[in-house]
Design an enzyme around this catalytic site. Sequence first.
Site, PDB file in Angstrom:
ATOM      1  CG  ASN A  11      -2.004   1.234   1.118  1.00 30.28           C
ATOM      2  OD1 ASN A  11      -2.643   1.493   2.088  1.00 30.28           O
ATOM      3  ND2 ASN A  11      -2.451   1.473  -0.061  1.00 30.28           N
ATOM      4  CG  ASP A 123       6.096  -5.073  -5.988  1.00 27.68           C
ATOM      5  OD1 ASP A 123       6.331  -3.877  -5.923  1.00 27.68           O
ATOM      6  OD2 ASP A 123       6.295  -5.939  -5.194  1.00 27.68           O
TER       7      ASP A 123
HETATM    8  P1  4NP Z   1       3.067  -2.224  -3.276  1.00 23.84           P
HETATM    9  O1  4NP Z   1       4.935  -2.408  -3.681  1.00 23.84           O
HETATM   10  O2  4NP Z   1       2.712  -3.288  -3.176  1.00 23.84           O
HETATM   11  O3  4NP Z   1       2.825  -1.663  -4.715  1.00 23.84           O
HETATM   12  O4  4NP Z   1       2.731  -1.037  -2.353  1.00 23.84           O
HETATM   13  C1  4NP Z   1       5.564  -3.047  -2.450  1.00 23.84           C
HETATM   14  C2  4NP Z   1       5.999  -1.995  -1.403  1.00 23.84           C
HETATM   15  C3  4NP Z   1       6.752  -2.758  -0.348  1.00 23.84           C
HETATM   16  C4  4NP Z   1       6.913  -4.150  -0.507  1.00 23.84           C
HETATM   17  C5  4NP Z   1       6.657  -4.741  -1.378  1.00 23.84           C
HETATM   18  C6  4NP Z   1       5.925  -4.326  -2.587  1.00 23.84           C
HETATM   19  N1  4NP Z   1       7.768  -4.528   0.675  1.00 23.84           N
HETATM   20  O5  4NP Z   1       8.055  -5.759   0.675  1.00 23.84           O
HETATM   21  O6  4NP Z   1       8.184  -4.091   1.679  1.00 23.84           O
END
Ligand code: 4NP
Length: 154
Positions: A11, A123
């Site tokens: 998020n 991602d």
């Molecule tokens: P999002 O991206 O899911 O698009 O917000 C990520 C943000 C942090 C992490 C992984 C994906 N993480 O592993 O901390």
Amino acid sequence: MNSYLFVCLGNICRSPTAKAMFDYKFKQAGIEVFTDSAGTLSYHVGKAPDPRAIRHAQDWGMDISDQRARQVTVSDFRRFDRIFAMDQSNLQDLQRMLPPNATASVELVMNLAPDYGLQEVPDPYYGGDQGFEQVLDMLETAASRLIEELARSR
Ligand code: 4NP
């Protein structure tokens, strides 16, 4: 008023961008909607979006810096009409949480735009600028398709 929740893992990258892009496109189309974003992970709760996501949204004139990360809750499945997952892993996590009294549908956001040719919003967290630009491009198409879908069903 239709309500949509956008869900990714942290998020802080994809789903805050999705909320902003759908708000932007719906406002442009003159349609009122209620939107929010959330993550399946608790790790970033309370944090502002990733600085890269803020910067790339800014290129579109969208300010996402006020958003704060929160985790999906069971009540979200009744509060929203549709819950849009960014990737298959988010979708599976949501399906595992799905309460028996859920009223929301849960689906991949790119189901809205099969013509785009990609099922999942990748991602961008561990990648570069191009990943963030791709997220915006994909979500713009998805939002446009949803607006078209609503116009057809009116
Ligand atoms: P999002 O991206 O899911 O698009 O917000 C990520 C943000 C942090 C992490 C992984 C994906 N993480 O592993 O901390």
